[in-house]
Every structure is written in C-alpha cells, then in structure tokens.
Design a protein around this motif. Sequence first.
Motif, short mmCIF file in Angstrom:
data_model
loop_
_atom_site.label_atom_id
_atom_site.label_comp_id
_atom_site.label_asym_id
_atom_site.label_seq_id
_atom_site.Cartn_x
_atom_site.Cartn_y
_atom_site.Cartn_z
N GLN A 32 -13.80 -53.17 21.38
CA GLN A 32 -15.05 -52.53 21.74
C GLN A 32 -15.85 -52.26 20.47
O GLN A 32 -15.34 -51.67 19.51
CB GLN A 32 -14.79 -51.21 22.47
CG GLN A 32 -16.03 -50.51 22.95
CD GLN A 32 -15.71 -49.24 23.71
OE1 GLN A 32 -14.55 -48.86 23.88
NE2 GLN A 32 -16.74 -48.57 24.20
N ASP A 33 -17.11 -52.73 20.47
CA ASP A 33 -17.99 -52.43 19.34
C ASP A 33 -18.17 -50.92 19.24
O ASP A 33 -18.28 -50.23 20.25
CB ASP A 33 -19.35 -53.08 19.52
CG ASP A 33 -19.31 -54.60 19.38
OD1 ASP A 33 -18.42 -55.11 18.69
OD2 ASP A 33 -20.17 -55.27 19.99
N HIS A 76 -3.70 -49.46 16.93
CA HIS A 76 -5.10 -49.05 17.04
C HIS A 76 -5.74 -49.42 15.70
O HIS A 76 -5.33 -48.91 14.66
CB HIS A 76 -5.17 -47.55 17.29
CG HIS A 76 -6.53 -47.04 17.57
ND1 HIS A 76 -6.83 -45.71 17.46
CD2 HIS A 76 -7.68 -47.64 17.92
CE1 HIS A 76 -8.11 -45.52 17.76
NE2 HIS A 76 -8.64 -46.68 18.04
N VAL A 77 -6.71 -50.31 15.75
CA VAL A 77 -7.22 -50.96 14.53
C VAL A 77 -8.74 -50.81 14.44
O VAL A 77 -9.45 -50.88 15.45
CB VAL A 77 -6.85 -52.47 14.56
CG1 VAL A 77 -7.38 -53.19 13.34
CG2 VAL A 77 -5.35 -52.64 14.68
N HIS A 78 -9.23 -50.64 13.22
CA HIS A 78 -10.66 -50.65 12.94
C HIS A 78 -10.95 -51.92 12.16
O HIS A 78 -10.41 -52.12 11.06
CB HIS A 78 -11.07 -49.42 12.13
CG HIS A 78 -12.53 -49.35 11.87
ND1 HIS A 78 -13.03 -48.69 10.77
CD2 HIS A 78 -13.60 -49.82 12.54
CE1 HIS A 78 -14.35 -48.77 10.80
NE2 HIS A 78 -14.72 -49.46 11.86
N VAL A 125 -15.57 -52.66 14.88
CA VAL A 125 -15.00 -52.80 16.21
C VAL A 125 -13.71 -51.99 16.28
O VAL A 125 -12.90 -52.03 15.36
CB VAL A 125 -14.70 -54.29 16.50
CG1 VAL A 125 -14.08 -54.48 17.87
CG2 VAL A 125 -15.96 -55.15 16.36
N ALA A 126 -13.54 -51.25 17.37
CA ALA A 126 -12.27 -50.57 17.64
C ALA A 126 -11.43 -51.53 18.47
O ALA A 126 -11.90 -52.10 19.46
CB ALA A 126 -12.52 -49.27 18.40
N ILE A 127 -10.18 -51.72 18.07
CA ILE A 127 -9.30 -52.69 18.72
C ILE A 127 -7.98 -52.03 19.07
O ILE A 127 -7.43 -51.28 18.27
CB ILE A 127 -9.03 -53.89 17.78
CG1 ILE A 127 -10.34 -54.57 17.38
CG2 ILE A 127 -8.08 -54.89 18.44
CD1 ILE A 127 -10.19 -55.61 16.29
N MET A 128 -7.50 -52.33 20.24
CA MET A 128 -6.13 -52.00 20.63
C MET A 128 -5.40 -53.32 20.81
O MET A 128 -5.76 -54.13 21.67
CB MET A 128 -6.10 -51.21 21.94
CG MET A 128 -6.53 -49.77 21.80
SD MET A 128 -5.51 -48.75 20.72
CE MET A 128 -3.92 -48.83 21.50
N ASP A 129 -4.44 -53.57 19.96
CA ASP A 129 -3.60 -54.76 20.04
C ASP A 129 -2.23 -54.36 20.54
O ASP A 129 -1.73 -53.28 20.18
CB ASP A 129 -3.40 -55.39 18.66
CG ASP A 129 -4.54 -56.28 18.22
OD1 ASP A 129 -5.03 -57.09 19.03
OD2 ASP A 129 -4.94 -56.17 17.04
N VAL A 166 -9.58 -55.32 8.07
CA VAL A 166 -9.02 -54.51 9.14
C VAL A 166 -8.20 -53.38 8.54
O VAL A 166 -7.62 -53.52 7.47
CB VAL A 166 -8.16 -55.34 10.13
CG1 VAL A 166 -8.96 -56.45 10.77
CG2 VAL A 166 -6.92 -55.87 9.45
N GLN A 167 -8.19 -52.27 9.26
CA GLN A 167 -7.39 -51.12 8.86
C GLN A 167 -6.66 -50.61 10.09
O GLN A 167 -7.29 -50.27 11.10
CB GLN A 167 -8.26 -50.03 8.26
CG GLN A 167 -7.47 -48.84 7.79
CD GLN A 167 -8.38 -47.75 7.20
OE1 GLN A 167 -9.55 -47.67 7.50
NE2 GLN A 167 -7.79 -46.91 6.38
N VAL A 168 -5.35 -50.58 10.02
CA VAL A 168 -4.54 -50.04 11.11
C VAL A 168 -4.57 -48.53 11.01
O VAL A 168 -4.21 -47.95 9.99
CB VAL A 168 -3.09 -50.57 11.05
CG1 VAL A 168 -2.25 -49.94 12.14
CG2 VAL A 168 -3.08 -52.10 11.15
#
Length: 134
Positions: A121-122, A88-90, A100-104, A73-75
Amino acid sequence: MIETPQGSRSELEGNKQTVLAFYETAFNRKDVEAVAAFIGDPYVQHNPQIADGLAGLQARLRQLADAFPDLRVQVKRMLAEGDHVAAHVHAVRVPGQRGVAIMDMFRLKDGKLVEHWDVMQDIPEQSQNSNGMV
C-alpha cells in the motif's frame, strides 16, 4: 484453527535471519544473481506480477533495479511461526518519496524461501490519524 509446527527458537531466528539477508541482497544490494542462495525449488509465488521459480523472481528484481536504482527497503518488524516468516517493510523507490508499506509472508523449507505472499500500500500524503503505516 490452522495447526502449524512451532519450530525451535533457533530455527525461527534462523528463518528470520534468512529473510533479512534476502531483503538486503535482493533490494538494497541489488545482487540479483546472489538471491539464488536463498531460494528453494520449487519457489511458489503468489504475487501476480511475478512468475514462479527463481527465474521469475530474478526477472522481477531486475525490473525493479532498472526502474528504481535507488530503491531501499527497511524491515520494521518480523514474526516467525513454524515454517513461516512475516515481515512489515518500508520500501522507498525514489529518495524523498513517502514509499510503500509492505507485508510479506514467506514459507521456508530447509532454510530456503519456497513460497511468498505480499500486500502493498502506498503511504498517503495525509492520514486520518498520526500513527503511521510503518
């Protein structure tokens, strides 16, 4: 309008550093036992695939590590306000894939993560724009 305590700059930065260290420990180093240092009690989970509490989080992290041993993962960016940190994480589960794009979003108390929400979201092969998701 929702009112949240603003927190001092050092508290906000400290919360962001806690979240960054959690990501590195949990996902990049895959040190499932060490994540206990970042988790408060109680730990409330809003992701329906993860049970509440430290044990639920550790079980999910073990599943991910077993299924995706090369997960990284990369923030990309973080925002902090009051006792909340949004990241916002990849995440790339398998090298070479788009990921995957992630919002935690985390809520912290006394420097520990005590609540978590996420949206994932992929990253599609094609996009209607060239802006990227991460």
